[in-house]
Write an enzyme that holds these catalytic residues in place. Sequence first.
Site, PDB file in Angstrom:
ATOM      1  N   GLU A 177      -5.481   2.249  -7.241  1.00  0.00           N
ATOM      2  CA  GLU A 177      -5.761   3.230  -6.195  1.00  0.00           C
ATOM      3  C   GLU A 177      -7.045   4.022  -6.413  1.00  0.00           C
ATOM      4  OE1 GLU A 177      -1.568   5.082  -5.038  1.00  0.00           O
ATOM      5  OE2 GLU A 177      -1.707   4.534  -7.143  1.00  0.00           O
ATOM      6  N   LYS A 181     -11.914  -9.558 -13.283  1.00  0.00           N
ATOM      7  CA  LYS A 181     -12.090 -10.113 -11.932  1.00  0.00           C
ATOM      8  C   LYS A 181     -11.091  -9.490 -10.955  1.00  0.00           C
ATOM      9  CE  LYS A 181     -11.736 -14.538  -9.491  1.00  0.00           C
ATOM     10  NZ  LYS A 181     -12.978 -14.463  -8.711  1.00  0.00           N
ATOM     11  N   PHE A 198       0.819  -1.224   0.000  1.00  0.00           N
ATOM     12  CA  PHE A 198       0.000   0.000   0.000  1.00  0.00           C
ATOM     13  C   PHE A 198       0.847   1.265   0.000  1.00  0.00           C
ATOM     14  CE2 PHE A 198      -2.345  -3.394   2.258  1.00  0.00           C
ATOM     15  CZ  PHE A 198      -3.279  -3.646   1.259  1.00  0.00           C
ATOM     16  N   ASN A 200      -7.920  -7.854 -16.693  1.00  0.00           N
ATOM     17  CA  ASN A 200      -8.550  -8.992 -16.026  1.00  0.00           C
ATOM     18  C   ASN A 200      -9.656  -8.421 -15.134  1.00  0.00           C
ATOM     19  OD1 ASN A 200      -9.250 -11.000 -14.114  1.00  0.00           O
ATOM     20  ND2 ASN A 200      -7.293 -12.034 -14.426  1.00  0.00           N
ATOM     21  N   GLY A 220      -0.215  -8.737  -4.509  1.00  0.00           N
ATOM     22  CA  GLY A 220      -1.605  -9.093  -4.305  1.00  0.00           C
ATOM     23  C   GLY A 220      -2.479  -8.492  -5.389  1.00  0.00           C
TER      24      GLY A 220
HETATM   25  N1  MCN Z   1      -5.621  -4.203 -13.738  1.00  0.00           N
HETATM   26  C1  MCN Z   1      -6.463  -4.556 -14.791  1.00  0.00           C
HETATM   27  N2  MCN Z   1      -6.606  -3.712 -15.860  1.00  0.00           N
HETATM   28  C2  MCN Z   1      -5.940  -2.535 -15.924  1.00  0.00           C
HETATM   29  C3  MCN Z   1      -5.057  -2.173 -14.879  1.00  0.00           C
HETATM   30  C4  MCN Z   1      -4.921  -3.043 -13.789  1.00  0.00           C
HETATM   31  O1  MCN Z   1      -7.085  -5.611 -14.749  1.00  0.00           O
HETATM   32  N3  MCN Z   1      -6.113  -1.738 -16.942  1.00  0.00           N
HETATM   33  C5  MCN Z   1      -5.539  -5.065 -12.533  1.00  0.00           C
HETATM   34  C6  MCN Z   1      -4.411  -6.095 -12.608  1.00  0.00           C
HETATM   35  O2  MCN Z   1      -4.785  -7.251 -11.896  1.00  0.00           O
HETATM   36  C7  MCN Z   1      -3.275  -5.383 -11.887  1.00  0.00           C
HETATM   37  C8  MCN Z   1      -4.009  -4.603 -10.797  1.00  0.00           C
HETATM   38  O3  MCN Z   1      -5.261  -4.250 -11.400  1.00  0.00           O
HETATM   39  O4  MCN Z   1      -2.357  -6.283 -11.324  1.00  0.00           O
HETATM   40  C9  MCN Z   1      -3.301  -3.329 -10.328  1.00  0.00           C
HETATM   41  O5  MCN Z   1      -2.796  -2.613 -11.416  1.00  0.00           O
HETATM   42  P1  MCN Z   1      -2.250  -1.107 -11.320  1.00  0.00           P
HETATM   43  O6  MCN Z   1      -3.379  -0.174 -11.203  1.00  0.00           O
HETATM   44  O7  MCN Z   1      -1.308  -0.907 -12.451  1.00  0.00           O
HETATM   45  O8  MCN Z   1      -1.450  -1.027  -9.948  1.00  0.00           O
HETATM   46  P2  MCN Z   1       0.046  -1.570  -9.678  1.00  0.00           P
HETATM   47  O9  MCN Z   1       0.201  -2.902 -10.265  1.00  0.00           O
HETATM   48  O10 MCN Z   1       1.033  -0.496  -9.987  1.00  0.00           O
HETATM   49  O11 MCN Z   1      -0.018  -1.817  -8.106  1.00  0.00           O
HETATM   50  C10 MCN Z   1       0.193  -0.766  -7.202  1.00  0.00           C
HETATM   51  C11 MCN Z   1      -1.108  -0.213  -6.656  1.00  0.00           C
HETATM   52  C12 MCN Z   1      -0.782   0.752  -5.597  1.00  0.00           C
HETATM   53  S1  MCN Z   1       0.136   2.085  -6.055  1.00  0.00           S
HETATM   54  C13 MCN Z   1      -1.149   0.520  -4.292  1.00  0.00           C
HETATM   55  S2  MCN Z   1      -0.770   1.677  -3.107  1.00  0.00           S
HETATM   56  C14 MCN Z   1      -1.863  -0.683  -3.944  1.00  0.00           C
HETATM   57  C15 MCN Z   1      -2.615  -1.253  -5.073  1.00  0.00           C
HETATM   58  O12 MCN Z   1      -1.928  -1.296  -6.198  1.00  0.00           O
HETATM   59  N4  MCN Z   1      -1.411  -1.524  -3.007  1.00  0.00           N
HETATM   60  C16 MCN Z   1      -1.946  -2.795  -2.904  1.00  0.00           C
HETATM   61  N5  MCN Z   1      -3.363  -2.341  -4.812  1.00  0.00           N
HETATM   62  C17 MCN Z   1      -2.970  -3.202  -3.826  1.00  0.00           C
HETATM   63  N6  MCN Z   1      -3.533  -4.433  -3.719  1.00  0.00           N
HETATM   64  C18 MCN Z   1      -3.069  -5.301  -2.786  1.00  0.00           C
HETATM   65  N7  MCN Z   1      -3.626  -6.526  -2.704  1.00  0.00           N
HETATM   66  N8  MCN Z   1      -2.060  -4.969  -1.934  1.00  0.00           N
HETATM   67  C19 MCN Z   1      -1.496  -3.743  -1.969  1.00  0.00           C
HETATM   68  O13 MCN Z   1      -0.503  -3.443  -1.143  1.00  0.00           O
HETATM   69 MO1  MOS Z   2       0.926   3.257  -4.094  1.00  0.00          MO
HETATM   70  S1  MOS Z   2       0.759   4.453  -2.444  1.00  0.00           S
HETATM   71  O1  MOS Z   2       1.408   4.591  -5.163  1.00  0.00           O
HETATM   72  O2  MOS Z   2       2.404   2.439  -3.727  1.00  0.00           O
END
Ligand code: MCN
Ligand code: MOS
Length: 766
Positions: free
Chosen positions: A733, A661, A251, A659, A478
Amino acid sequence: MTFAEITTKRGDASDGMATGPLGRAHVRADGPAKITGRATYALEHAVADALHCVIVQSTIGAGRVVSIDKSDAEASPGVHLVLDAGNSLPLVPKADFFGNLPPGDTFVPFATEIRHNGELVAAVVADTVEQARAAADRLHITYEEAPVVATFADPRAGDGNPVEAMSKTWGEAEQALAEAPVSIEVRYETPREYNVPIEPHGLIAHWEADDRLTIHEPSQWIDGMANQFATWFGIPFENVRVVSPYIGGGFGSKGQALPHSAVAATAARMLGRPVKLAVTRPQTFTAHGGRPATWQTLKIGASEDGRIVAIDHRGANETAAAANFVETLGVVTSMMYAVPNFRSRQTIVPVNTVVPGAFRAPGKNPSAFALESAMDELAIALGMDPVELRRRNEPDVDPENGKPWSSRRLLACYDAGAAAFGWSKRNPEPRSMRNGRQLVGWGMAVGTHPVYSSPGEAMVRVLANGRVEVLSSAIDMGTGTYTILAQTAADALGVPVERVEVKLGDSRLPRAPVAGGSQLANLMVGAVHKTALAAREDLIALGLSDPNSPLQNQANTLIIEDGMIGPPRGPAIPLGDLLTATGRDALEVTRDTLPEKERTAEERLSMFTSLAGMERGPGIPKSRHSFCAHFVEVLVDEDFGTVRVSRVVSAVDAGRLYNPKLADSQFKGGIIMGIGMALLEEGITDPRNGRILNANLADYLIATNADIPAIETISVGEPDYDATPLGGKAVGEVAIVGMAAAIANAVHHAAGKRIRDLPITMEKLL
Ligand code: MCN
Ligand code: MOS
């Protein structure tokens, strides 16, 4: 992570646009390993001969360490080393995530000048963790205390320092506000909040040689952390290996190596043995910072028909006495609504606290709490439905910079969310809706998150056994990275998704930037897609032209489908057979999405180990954001003042979902954290000494299953190829943003009382 464990939940479940595996609902590839305990977290990694390190934190909030008598601790059973500022190896200073460089020519991770309660002052290394703990209790530390300014509510904290980047002005806000027929002026506050991932921080540090270091530590940024260790110890980047295949949540708190990380690596080096260091749950509250406390004032002026004419926004956040952290308040205020006259200013106020840090949607989240609460108050002042007020102020272009939106389907969010929730049945009168003794409140608010796009790099390996590997130092905490990257490679290559194995979380693999700012999915899907397409071309070239290829000279082109390669209408052979026939074990392709290829190795590395790529630079022609609209029902007990969130419908525009889901699960995660923020989360500091009074999960309350109602999320996104190469926008986020305001607005509707400082607790309501 092997994709063989994945089953599709419903064969037909998809975003409606998917032709191949990408865009379909697959369960998490790492889910079974995590659920059955087979996933090894950093501290579970088996390392022979490891010693145990415990850290000792200051018990005063300001002043200095006069002396540390280590003799009893050093004489304790099993103790190998007692470290403090006096004997810790001097390291090379390295700027933190936020650009703060520690003072001086050398850096040691222990303080002698104390600037916050719980600052790292000593560490003990022993054969067992029990021995280390017992010895740590026998350290005799003498302090000289100085007055503590624990929070910015303390008048001695002063007004703080202005943040230039957050000063924005266009039009004549002051004059327009004075002339506006309807206006409001309101102040909102949010408390300190802590990331509290279920896996606390900690690491195992192991020197294989004088200049070779391996670190097992949960990480949102493998390459950034490897770079920190390399700088601290003056060794080449390639000589540091950071490993983090599984992460129990971050997070925002696991983006950088922290002082205790340096301690473990220092102790391991000084002792020539692997060292394991677990930060205890209470210690995590001061080992890294969470979201700082904020206040914001908003003045909004509008015409009688509900058009906003001016906004004046001011805000401040607490920062540390030692270093600056800007919680970018106002980032939502400046882009959410069409506003011809605008002014914002922000200060940061140094107090005796740990340097605050990134916490899910930094800036955006508190910013939206203020703006979206204020919009509800403005709607009431205007006697207008809050959705209608927002519709009337929908901007054609980004009001801050005049750029067109890459896509902005917020109106579709209103339509879909309001319809699914039944918003039209709302009686606007506060306290007008009831369910027995419970007052029923319906509230709404919107959220947004920018799209960032750093470069990514990936390797795709097609093996002679017919399997495919995708390799990257990206991480999955996650979120679903393992799963969506397998889907991406399968889609681009033309192989079944079960045959793709994704390997992440190791700095030896191709580079990736931070999994922060909700950027990782889009940029890694982009990088893997590009790499897999290149691998596909290589396979076709091999089939067409290798003298030993059974497909040589059979056609002008070949197609790959379902793991088979062959001429468009002729017989196909398995990909593995082609590799075997041409005498190969594997076909390997690496690609990156850096803008130019000819960068020096140093420049390339710096693109992955700095935040450079995350800038929303002037070169980007469109304004790129995800959007959401939350509709919330709360039940407020009239006698006890208890609040329960009983129903949530959130419509989200995050572009194309790779994805649906997993994206749904991300949205729900954000919404759940928003419920915690609205009703429960609050770090409480003792004003006398800066101590955090509720530094544990029994007293620092987060939302649990019992606090969570049925949540429905609706995706209204469409592929946005101006935002990212494969059409997705930010997911991780966006849904926390605006959620707390939607609840506060619902509480006002239920109880007729406006709570402007979070969390909304019963004593504030009664
Ligand atoms: N995804 C999707 N389609 C998109 C973008 C994303 O289906 N167009 C889905 C995917 O499964 C992807 C997930 O959403 O793995 C998250 O994608 P993204 O928005 O790119 O976020 P990041 O992979 O960069 O993950 C970081 C983000 C941040 S900044 C925080 S803070 C946060 C969050 O993700 N912390 C988390 N979600 C979290 N979820 C879990 N379980 N644990 C954290 O610590
Ligand atoms: Mo998320 S607070 O940008 O790691």
